[in-house]
Design an enzyme around this catalytic site. Structure first.
Site, PDB file in Angstrom:
ATOM      1  CD  GLU A 123      16.026  -9.980   0.840  1.00  0.00           C
ATOM      2  OE1 GLU A 123      17.229  -9.864   0.507  1.00  0.00           O
ATOM      3  OE2 GLU A 123      15.496  -9.370   1.786  1.00  0.00           O
TER       4      GLU A 123
ATOM      5  CG  ASP B 102      12.641  -9.634   3.231  1.00  0.00           C
ATOM      6  OD1 ASP B 102      12.908  -9.467   2.032  1.00  0.00           O
ATOM      7  OD2 ASP B 102      13.506  -9.746   4.128  1.00  0.00           O
TER       8      ASP B 102
ATOM      9  CG  ASP C 220      15.471  -2.707   7.704  1.00  0.00           C
ATOM     10  OD1 ASP C 220      16.219  -3.700   7.677  1.00  0.00           O
ATOM     11  OD2 ASP C 220      15.635  -1.712   6.977  1.00  0.00           O
TER      12      ASP C 220
END
Length: 273
Positions: free
Chosen positions: A163, A161, A72
């Site tokens: 987080e 994503d 990634d």
């Protein structure tokens, strides 16, 4: 006696002054939060893992299921040497497309198209900032700036994503229920726009802290787990297995390397929906 008291008073005053001076000196030498906060837009997949969940990295343990290597990337990597990665055995890649509703990756075209052109199965991810705009707004921004999906057999569904907040409070100042609501808003909007269920990238410790270890997304949304160790560890509630695993931030060519939990034909199956 009066002379003696007068003689001891001065050193005491100097000592107090010295302590005060030392305190001011320490204050001005400590780094401020503002000075160390990253620039908006600079977040990337796993940034919070490095800061909060350990900096390890390890050699993944052998598993009964064949694993397929992936990477990634984000704007931090600039122009990526895709041929080097392909020749090393990397078969799939995710590229950061967007963050919030204020940032697009300036290297997105080279990374997203470059991985595809070399032969990889590719996809795009969105770094969520749940305190700036709604989940629906960010899903729409993501789809409008590279996060869509096409049935070409080599494009993976988009990734949320979610987080640690690199710019402030770990949970973006949200309660667990509010966070779950935001995530649902994003996922529902993404599905409405693309016809696909987005992948969720997260770390178990963050998910537990900030969603209350909510298990309601596991039925529809594949899990990309982050853990820099020899195995993925305990998964968030609901998921009996992971689809992808980010296992290191210090891999060859580019830092973030990943394992797909299956052989190459399973990567193709996820791309095909």
């Amino acid at each position: 006696m009066p002379v003696h008291r007068s003689g001891t008073a001065r050193p005491r005053r100097l000592t107090a002054a010295g302590i005060l001076l030392a305190a001011f000196s320490l204050l001005f030498t400590l780094p401020s939060a503002a000075a160390t906060a990253p620039a908006r837009g600079s977040a990337y997949l796993g940034m919070g893992v490095l800061a909060h969940d350990g900096r390890g990295g390890g050699t993944p343990s052998l598993a009964a299921v064949t694993q397929t290597e992936g990477v990634d990337v984000s704007g931090h990597q600039g122009n990526v040497a895709w041929s080097t990665l392909w020749n090393s055995g990397v078969k799939w890649a995710y590229t950061k497309a967007t963050e919030g509703t204020y940032y697009t990756n300036p290297y997105f075209a080279q990374q997203y198209n470059g991985s595809y052109n070399i032969g990889m199965i590719r996809g795009a991810y969105h770094f969520a900032t749940t305190d700036t705009t709604s989940g629906a707004a960010q899903a729409n921004y993501f789809v409008d700036h590279g996060g869509g999906w096409s049935r070409d057999g080599r494009t993976l569904p988009g990734v949320l994503d979610i987080e640690w907040n690199p710019y402030g409070d770990a949970c973006y100042g949200k309660s667990a229920s509010a966070m779950v609501g935001w995530i649902a808003d994003f996922l529902n909007t993404y599905r409405a726009r693309t016809g696909r269920d987005a992948v969720i990238y997260t770390a178990t410790s963050w998910w537990t802290q900030c969603t209350g270890n909510h298990g309601g997304f596991a039925a529809n949304n594949p899990l990309w787990i982050a853990r820099y160790a020899s195995d993925p560890g305990t998964l968030p509630a609901g998921w009996g297995f992971h689809t992808m695993w980010q296992y290191t931030s210090s891999g060859p060519t580019v830092g973030d390397h990943d394992k797909f939990n299956g052989a190459y034909d399973r990567v193709q199956a996820l791309a095909n929906g």
